[in-house]
Scaffold this active site. Structure first.
Site, PDB file in Angstrom:
ATOM      1  N   ASP A  36     -19.043 -28.240 -19.360  1.00 25.24           N
ATOM      2  CA  ASP A  36     -18.221 -28.542 -18.189  1.00 25.24           C
ATOM      3  C   ASP A  36     -17.014 -27.607 -18.135  1.00 25.24           C
ATOM      4  OD1 ASP A  36     -17.619 -29.952 -15.898  1.00 25.24           O
ATOM      5  OD2 ASP A  36     -16.798 -31.705 -16.929  1.00 25.24           O
ATOM      6  N   HIS A  37     -16.085 -27.901 -17.239  1.00 26.35           N
ATOM      7  CA  HIS A  37     -14.931 -27.064 -16.906  1.00 26.35           C
ATOM      8  C   HIS A  37     -14.462 -26.126 -18.019  1.00 26.35           C
ATOM      9  CE1 HIS A  37     -13.868 -28.955 -13.045  1.00 26.35           C
ATOM     10  NE2 HIS A  37     -14.436 -30.022 -13.577  1.00 26.35           N
ATOM     11  N   GLU A  63      -8.149 -33.081 -15.951  1.00 26.43           N
ATOM     12  CA  GLU A  63      -9.273 -33.344 -16.841  1.00 26.43           C
ATOM     13  C   GLU A  63      -9.215 -32.367 -17.998  1.00 26.43           C
ATOM     14  OE1 GLU A  63     -13.854 -34.586 -16.450  1.00 26.43           O
ATOM     15  OE2 GLU A  63     -13.431 -32.620 -15.597  1.00 26.43           O
ATOM     16  N   HIS A  92      -9.913 -35.406  -9.837  1.00 25.46           N
ATOM     17  CA  HIS A  92     -10.327 -35.978 -11.114  1.00 25.46           C
ATOM     18  C   HIS A  92      -9.481 -37.215 -11.436  1.00 25.46           C
ATOM     19  CE1 HIS A  92     -11.897 -31.817 -12.422  1.00 25.46           C
ATOM     20  NE2 HIS A  92     -12.928 -32.615 -12.285  1.00 25.46           N
ATOM     21  N   HIS A  96     -17.574 -32.687  -7.906  1.00 25.31           N
ATOM     22  CA  HIS A  96     -16.642 -32.996  -8.989  1.00 25.31           C
ATOM     23  C   HIS A  96     -15.648 -34.048  -8.526  1.00 25.31           C
ATOM     24  CE1 HIS A  96     -17.148 -29.467 -11.908  1.00 25.31           C
ATOM     25  NE2 HIS A  96     -18.066 -29.286 -10.975  1.00 25.31           N
ATOM     26  N   ASN A 142     -20.693 -34.996 -11.122  1.00 24.47           N
ATOM     27  CA  ASN A 142     -20.074 -35.246 -12.421  1.00 24.47           C
ATOM     28  C   ASN A 142     -19.499 -36.660 -12.483  1.00 24.47           C
ATOM     29  OD1 ASN A 142     -20.637 -32.567 -12.807  1.00 24.47           O
ATOM     30  ND2 ASN A 142     -18.570 -31.993 -13.428  1.00 24.47           N
TER      31      ASN A 142
END
Length: 341
Positions: A95-96, A169, A212, A249, A271
């Site tokens: 992920d990110h 996040e 997020h 997201h 996500n």
């Protein structure tokens, strides 16, 4: 079933897009959450995506070790082994990854996968994300071009972010402002730089107000119709219908209608982290409150070993998280669609 091969992963994405559903992509940080995620997909009869962030990879390597690469590889190896016990396809994803993490994390993982592929094996991960939301679009796409080439060599898929997801996040934090909305011009620039499949496959997180973290429905203004506008304008230029494979997201707290509209416009991956964290932790809290005099040694007593054995509340935590994943599969339409190859 073995972890999805590159071919099976591509087929998973194709089927989601053509049949109008999306896969939950579940962030995991431990062997327990990996087990819970795969169990949830199996109980839903859905293929799915299990992913790890930079912080999750550090934690997986050992909280005092904090080796992102080692933690990610350990995550991959463990998931590949336990996935054999289930009859659904699981793809693994990182992920990110902001710019510093691309150099120190994503590129080493791609190199390890490329070496594995050269020796006849499968990549450690089926896809990796480059989060270029903190840099100008030109810089974002320049690095994306490099990573797309590296990903193709590793038999993996690149995920990029064009626009900004608000909130925080794993240390990546962005303000909630107009940058949360990707423009048509951004989409056109992306297609011109990366192509729409001919240079290698990639997933695109176009942002439409996403944030997020924890928020109640209505507190964030999502505009999923923006995805349709970008797909239409870019599609007209390249001669393809809905040319982007999209990622959603920051979906915690989104309404069912917002999710459904995003999927209609080409979202194939959504996500999920905040909601599954809560679903994992809530049963643990209940166990502790209900059994406080057994999990603690109170008034000279010795407690109850069966109640403070981590397996007693760990099983409940995994069950709670798995149930939330089944719900996510139902909401996104992936329940009952497994390829089972």
């Amino acid at each position: 079933m073995p972890i999805a091969s590159p071919e099976v992963y591509a087929e998973m994405i194709d089927r989601a897009k053509t049949q109008g559903f999306a896969y939950p992509a579940i962030n995991c940080t431990s062997s327990q959450t990996i087990n819970a995620a795969i169990r949830g997909f199996a109980e839903a009869g859905s293929d799915g995506i299990v992913q790890i962030s930079t912080g999750g990879a550090e934690y997986m390597s050992g909280p005092t070790v904090k080796d992102r690469v080692r933690g990610a590889i350990a995550f991959s190896v463990f998931a590949a082994e336990v996935a054999k016990s289930y009859d659904v396809n699981i793809a693994l994803h990182t992920d990110h990854a902001p710019k510093d993490a691309v150099e120190a994390w994503v590129k080493p993982l791609l190199a390890a996968s490329t070496e594995r592929v050269k020796n006849g094996g499968e990549p450690y991960f089926q896809s990796h994300m480059w989060d270029g939301s903190a840099v100008p679009l030109d810089e974002n796409l320049t690095l994306a071009e490099e990573l797309l080439e590296l990903s193709t060599a590793a038999h993996s898929i690149l995920e990029i972010e064009v626009g900004v997801v608000g909130g925080e996040e794993d240390g990546v934090e962005n303000e909630i402002n107009d940058k949360l909305y990707t423009t048509v011009e951004d989409g056109l620039a992306t297609a011109r730089a990366l192509g729409t499949g001919e240079k290698g496959r990639y997933l695109t997180a176009l942002t439409f107000g996403n944030v997020h973290g924890v928020y109640k429905p209505g507190n964030v203004k999502l505009r999923p119709e923006l995805l349709g506008e970008i797909q239409e304008k870019v599609g007209a230029e390249v001669g393809k219908k809905a040319p982007f494979d999209l990622v959603f997201h920051g979906g915690s707290g989104s309404s069912a209608e917002e999710i459904a509209e995003a999927v209609r416009h080409g979202v194939v991956k959504m996500n999920i982290d905040t909601d599954t964290q809560y679903a994992f932790t809530r049963p643990v809290v209940e166990h502790m409150f209900r059994n406080y005099d057994g999990v603690l040694k109170i008034d000279g007593e010795v407690g109850d070993k069966k109640l403070y054995d981590p397996r007693s509340y760990g099983k409940a935590a995994e069950k709670g998280m798995a149930e939330r994943i089944v719900e996510a599969c139902q909401n996104l339409g992936s329940a009952g669609t497994s390829l089972k190859k």
